[in-house]
Design a protein around this motif. Structure first.
Motif, PDB file in Angstrom:
ATOM      1  N   LYS A 122       7.945   2.029  -9.574  1.00  0.00           N
ATOM      2  CA  LYS A 122       7.651   0.800 -10.332  1.00  0.00           C
ATOM      3  C   LYS A 122       6.305   0.200  -9.937  1.00  0.00           C
ATOM      4  CE  LYS A 122      12.313  -0.751 -11.503  1.00  0.00           C
ATOM      5  NZ  LYS A 122      13.349  -1.794 -11.312  1.00  0.00           N
ATOM      6  N   ILE A 123       6.069   0.116  -8.648  1.00  0.00           N
ATOM      7  CA  ILE A 123       4.827  -0.489  -8.169  1.00  0.00           C
ATOM      8  C   ILE A 123       3.645   0.425  -8.472  1.00  0.00           C
ATOM      9  CG2 ILE A 123       3.643  -1.437  -6.162  1.00  0.00           C
ATOM     10  CD1 ILE A 123       6.106  -3.026  -7.068  1.00  0.00           C
ATOM     11  N   LYS A 124       3.854   1.720  -8.343  1.00  0.00           N
ATOM     12  CA  LYS A 124       2.787   2.687  -8.641  1.00  0.00           C
ATOM     13  C   LYS A 124       2.364   2.609 -10.105  1.00  0.00           C
ATOM     14  CE  LYS A 124       1.694   7.604  -8.157  1.00  0.00           C
ATOM     15  NZ  LYS A 124       2.208   8.930  -7.696  1.00  0.00           N
ATOM     16  N   ILE A 125       3.352   2.543 -11.013  1.00  0.00           N
ATOM     17  CA  ILE A 125       3.050   2.439 -12.454  1.00  0.00           C
ATOM     18  C   ILE A 125       2.303   1.135 -12.759  1.00  0.00           C
ATOM     19  CG2 ILE A 125       4.113   2.118 -14.732  1.00  0.00           C
ATOM     20  CD1 ILE A 125       6.298   4.078 -13.837  1.00  0.00           C
ATOM     21  N   TYR A 126       2.737   0.044 -12.129  1.00  0.00           N
ATOM     22  CA  TYR A 126       2.098  -1.252 -12.355  1.00  0.00           C
ATOM     23  C   TYR A 126       0.653  -1.244 -11.861  1.00  0.00           C
ATOM     24  CZ  TYR A 126       1.558  -6.348 -12.435  1.00  0.00           C
ATOM     25  OH  TYR A 126       1.126  -7.633 -12.680  1.00  0.00           O
ATOM     26  N   SER A 160      -9.728  -3.035  -7.346  1.00  0.00           N
ATOM     27  CA  SER A 160      -8.631  -2.535  -6.506  1.00  0.00           C
ATOM     28  C   SER A 160      -7.935  -3.660  -5.746  1.00  0.00           C
ATOM     29  CB  SER A 160      -9.163  -1.488  -5.519  1.00  0.00           C
ATOM     30  OG  SER A 160      -9.614  -0.347  -6.203  1.00  0.00           O
ATOM     31  N   LYS A 161      -8.707  -4.572  -5.146  1.00  0.00           N
ATOM     32  CA  LYS A 161      -8.102  -5.659  -4.365  1.00  0.00           C
ATOM     33  C   LYS A 161      -7.289  -6.592  -5.257  1.00  0.00           C
ATOM     34  CE  LYS A 161     -11.075  -5.904  -0.292  1.00  0.00           C
ATOM     35  NZ  LYS A 161     -11.965  -6.760   0.535  1.00  0.00           N
ATOM     36  N   VAL A 162      -7.805  -6.862  -6.437  1.00  0.00           N
ATOM     37  CA  VAL A 162      -7.078  -7.713  -7.388  1.00  0.00           C
ATOM     38  C   VAL A 162      -5.761  -7.042  -7.788  1.00  0.00           C
ATOM     39  CG1 VAL A 162      -7.124  -8.732  -9.704  1.00  0.00           C
ATOM     40  CG2 VAL A 162      -9.175  -8.797  -8.260  1.00  0.00           C
ATOM     41  N   ALA A 163      -5.821  -5.742  -8.047  1.00  0.00           N
ATOM     42  CA  ALA A 163      -4.625  -4.996  -8.438  1.00  0.00           C
ATOM     43  C   ALA A 163      -3.607  -4.954  -7.304  1.00  0.00           C
ATOM     44  CB  ALA A 163      -5.002  -3.578  -8.857  1.00  0.00           C
ATOM     45  N   ILE A 164      -4.086  -4.794  -6.067  1.00  0.00           N
ATOM     46  CA  ILE A 164      -3.177  -4.751  -4.912  1.00  0.00           C
ATOM     47  C   ILE A 164      -2.468  -6.084  -4.739  1.00  0.00           C
ATOM     48  CG2 ILE A 164      -3.067  -4.585  -2.395  1.00  0.00           C
ATOM     49  CD1 ILE A 164      -5.350  -2.499  -2.592  1.00  0.00           C
ATOM     50  N   VAL A 165      -3.217  -7.202  -4.857  1.00  0.00           N
ATOM     51  CA  VAL A 165      -2.610  -8.533  -4.715  1.00  0.00           C
ATOM     52  C   VAL A 165      -1.572  -8.762  -5.821  1.00  0.00           C
ATOM     53  CG1 VAL A 165      -3.033 -11.018  -4.814  1.00  0.00           C
ATOM     54  CG2 VAL A 165      -4.560  -9.543  -3.487  1.00  0.00           C
ATOM     55  N   ALA A 166      -1.886  -8.325  -7.041  1.00  0.00           N
ATOM     56  CA  ALA A 166      -0.926  -8.455  -8.146  1.00  0.00           C
ATOM     57  C   ALA A 166       0.333  -7.645  -7.855  1.00  0.00           C
ATOM     58  CB  ALA A 166      -1.571  -7.992  -9.452  1.00  0.00           C
ATOM     59  N   CYS A 167       0.161  -6.458  -7.256  1.00  0.00           N
ATOM     60  CA  CYS A 167       1.315  -5.631  -6.884  1.00  0.00           C
ATOM     61  C   CYS A 167       2.123  -6.280  -5.760  1.00  0.00           C
ATOM     62  CB  CYS A 167       0.855  -4.239  -6.455  1.00  0.00           C
ATOM     63  SG  CYS A 167       0.284  -3.195  -7.812  1.00  0.00           S
ATOM     64  N   MET A 168       1.430  -6.938  -4.833  1.00  0.00           N
ATOM     65  CA  MET A 168       2.125  -7.681  -3.764  1.00  0.00           C
ATOM     66  C   MET A 168       3.007  -8.758  -4.376  1.00  0.00           C
ATOM     67  SD  MET A 168      -1.053  -8.111  -1.091  1.00  0.00           S
ATOM     68  CE  MET A 168      -0.227  -9.292  -0.009  1.00  0.00           C
ATOM     69  N   LEU A 177       0.829  -1.203   0.000  1.00  0.00           N
ATOM     70  CA  LEU A 177       0.000   0.000   0.000  1.00  0.00           C
ATOM     71  C   LEU A 177       0.868   1.260   0.000  1.00  0.00           C
ATOM     72  CD1 LEU A 177      -2.920  -0.836   2.487  1.00  0.00           C
ATOM     73  CD2 LEU A 177      -2.937  -0.927  -0.008  1.00  0.00           C
ATOM     74  N   VAL A 178       1.952   1.215   0.776  1.00  0.00           N
ATOM     75  CA  VAL A 178       2.896   2.343   0.790  1.00  0.00           C
ATOM     76  C   VAL A 178       3.603   2.442  -0.558  1.00  0.00           C
ATOM     77  CG1 VAL A 178       4.968   3.298   1.879  1.00  0.00           C
ATOM     78  CG2 VAL A 178       3.227   2.168   3.286  1.00  0.00           C
ATOM     79  N   ALA A 179       4.016   1.287  -1.088  1.00  0.00           N
ATOM     80  CA  ALA A 179       4.747   1.265  -2.359  1.00  0.00           C
ATOM     81  C   ALA A 179       3.890   1.797  -3.515  1.00  0.00           C
ATOM     82  CB  ALA A 179       5.217  -0.153  -2.672  1.00  0.00           C
ATOM     83  N   ILE A 180       2.589   1.519  -3.477  1.00  0.00           N
ATOM     84  CA  ILE A 180       1.689   2.008  -4.535  1.00  0.00           C
ATOM     85  C   ILE A 180       1.690   3.535  -4.584  1.00  0.00           C
ATOM     86  CG2 ILE A 180      -0.773   2.214  -5.139  1.00  0.00           C
ATOM     87  CD1 ILE A 180      -1.044  -0.755  -4.317  1.00  0.00           C
ATOM     88  N   ARG A 181       1.924   4.153  -3.451  1.00  0.00           N
ATOM     89  CA  ARG A 181       1.952   5.617  -3.388  1.00  0.00           C
ATOM     90  C   ARG A 181       3.335   6.199  -3.691  1.00  0.00           C
ATOM     91  NH1 ARG A 181      -0.300   7.906   2.019  1.00  0.00           N
ATOM     92  NH2 ARG A 181      -0.058   9.834   0.805  1.00  0.00           N
ATOM     93  N   PHE A 182       4.392   5.538  -3.227  1.00  0.00           N
ATOM     94  CA  PHE A 182       5.717   6.169  -3.257  1.00  0.00           C
ATOM     95  C   PHE A 182       6.786   5.425  -4.071  1.00  0.00           C
ATOM     96  CE2 PHE A 182       3.729   7.344   0.848  1.00  0.00           C
ATOM     97  CZ  PHE A 182       3.636   8.716   0.639  1.00  0.00           C
ATOM     98  N   ASN A 183       6.520   4.173  -4.454  1.00  0.00           N
ATOM     99  CA  ASN A 183       7.491   3.403  -5.221  1.00  0.00           C
ATOM    100  C   ASN A 183       7.093   3.462  -6.703  1.00  0.00           C
ATOM    101  OD1 ASN A 183       8.789   1.132  -6.560  1.00  0.00           O
ATOM    102  ND2 ASN A 183       9.397   0.450  -4.511  1.00  0.00           N
TER     103      ASN A 183
END
Length: 331
Positions: free
Chosen positions: A288-292, A303-311, A280-286
């Motif tokens: 690579k993860i934010k772009i993905y 959103s939940k599917v996207a977060i799990v994929a980012c994890m 969740l932090v990486a989606i905001r500040f990282n």
């Protein structure tokens, strides 16, 4: 077989190099607080020893150097701790497996009866079929680190429970009692956090690993401690294996012409919970993860599917960086 990832012939776990190909005999171990029941499939004999350092030491002395043996047990709430520590110290291969999986396997085999000796036989058969990856052995410092991380998780749960009780309590004296307990728990949490930070700073063995982890935006001291303590395989497995171990690998649910939604299950829940917060932090500040994440959302993913994929992406990148000894590159 589809859905099964191929295991590497040799993997580095802990201080020793273990070969999965060396293991031919899976000794089932049923763990209780006072004793261990063992089943040796090569001889068909069962054995019971005390769950104490002296008795376990004698067994380890007997088995030392026998690379064809692996001891397999279920996670038993910490009762397996002494046994695992001594096996690791003597470089004897062992694996801690999911108890629910073993029970499902037993039902599939038509084994409904449950005793300590039967459980040991079932675990042995389960391991011989599925061939689990050896659990990473730990040094004394790593075991201490792991114990503190576990205690921190317990304190966080207790604090949450007390906060919920505070909301539900109307009596002033009861509220004061809850507040007093909360203050004590929060002070304990601060103390544990302080000790964990000191351990990270003084950890010479994992210094580079810590540096790599903390080079990624989203990974702080808590996430670093949890990954070191509860995911020692990080950097030693391939991307499919590490994702499955954490419990973020997509599972198929298809039948005939029906293609079901992919889902996640199993894995190490304590690691997954911390990885979720870090993501969740990486989606905001990282970057690579934010772009993905943005890319997945633009494709219409929930959103939940996207977060799990980012994890999954986050942990597989960290696994690759540690394996190749590289720092996180924002570009």
């Amino acid at each position: 077989m589809r859905g099964m990832c191929k295991l590497p012939a040799r993997i580095l776990l802990g201080r020793d190099e273990m070969s999965i190909q060396d293991v031919k005999i899976y000794v089932g171990v049923d763990v209780a607080s006072k004793h261990l029941d063992l089943y040796f499939p090569d001889t068909g004999k069962s054995e019971r020893i005390r769950n104490e350092a002296e008795a376990i030491g004698s067994l380890c002395a007997r088995m030392k150097g026998k690379a064809e043996y692996m001891f397999v047990m279920e996670a038993s709430g910490g009762y397996e701790g002494i046994f695992c520590a001594q096996l690791g110290d003597k470089s004897i291969s062992y694996a801690v497996v999911n108890a629910r999986r073993v029970r499902e396997f037993a039902r599939g085999m038509g084994i409904d009866a449950k005793t300590d000796s039967i459980d040991a036989k079932v675990i042995s058969k389960f391991a011989s079929v599925l061939k689990p990856i050896p659990t990473a052995s730990q040094t004394d410092d790593e075991r201490k680190h792991s114990a503190l991380v576990t205690r921190r998780s317990q304190l966080v749960d207790l604090i949450t429970q007390e906060k919920n009780r505070l909301k539900q309590t109307w009596d002033d004296d009861a509220k004061k009692s809850v507040q007093k307990t909360l203050k004590h728990l929060e002070n304990e949490l601060k103390s544990i956090d302080s000790k964990l930070v000191k351990m990270l700073k003084s950890d010479a063995m994992d210094k580079r690993k810590i540096e790599i982890l903390q080079s990624a935006k989203g990974i702080g001291d808590v996430a670093t401690s949890v990954l070191l303590a509860h995911l020692p395989e990080l950097g030693k497995l391939n991307r499919e294996q590490i994702a499955k171990l954490v419990g973020v690998a997509p599972m198929n649910r298809d039948s005939g012409g029906t293609i079901g939604k992919r889902f996640i299950m199993g894995g190490r829940g304590n690691v997954r919970a911390v990885l979720y917060m870090a993501t969740l932090v990486a989606i905001r500040f990282n970057t690579k993860i934010k772009i993905y994440y943005t890319h997945l959302k633009s494709k219409g993913k929930e959103s939940k599917v996207a977060i799990v994929a980012c994890m999954r992406k986050f942990i597989t990148i960290l696994n690759y960086l540690i394996k190749t000894n590289q720092l996180w590159n924002a570009n």
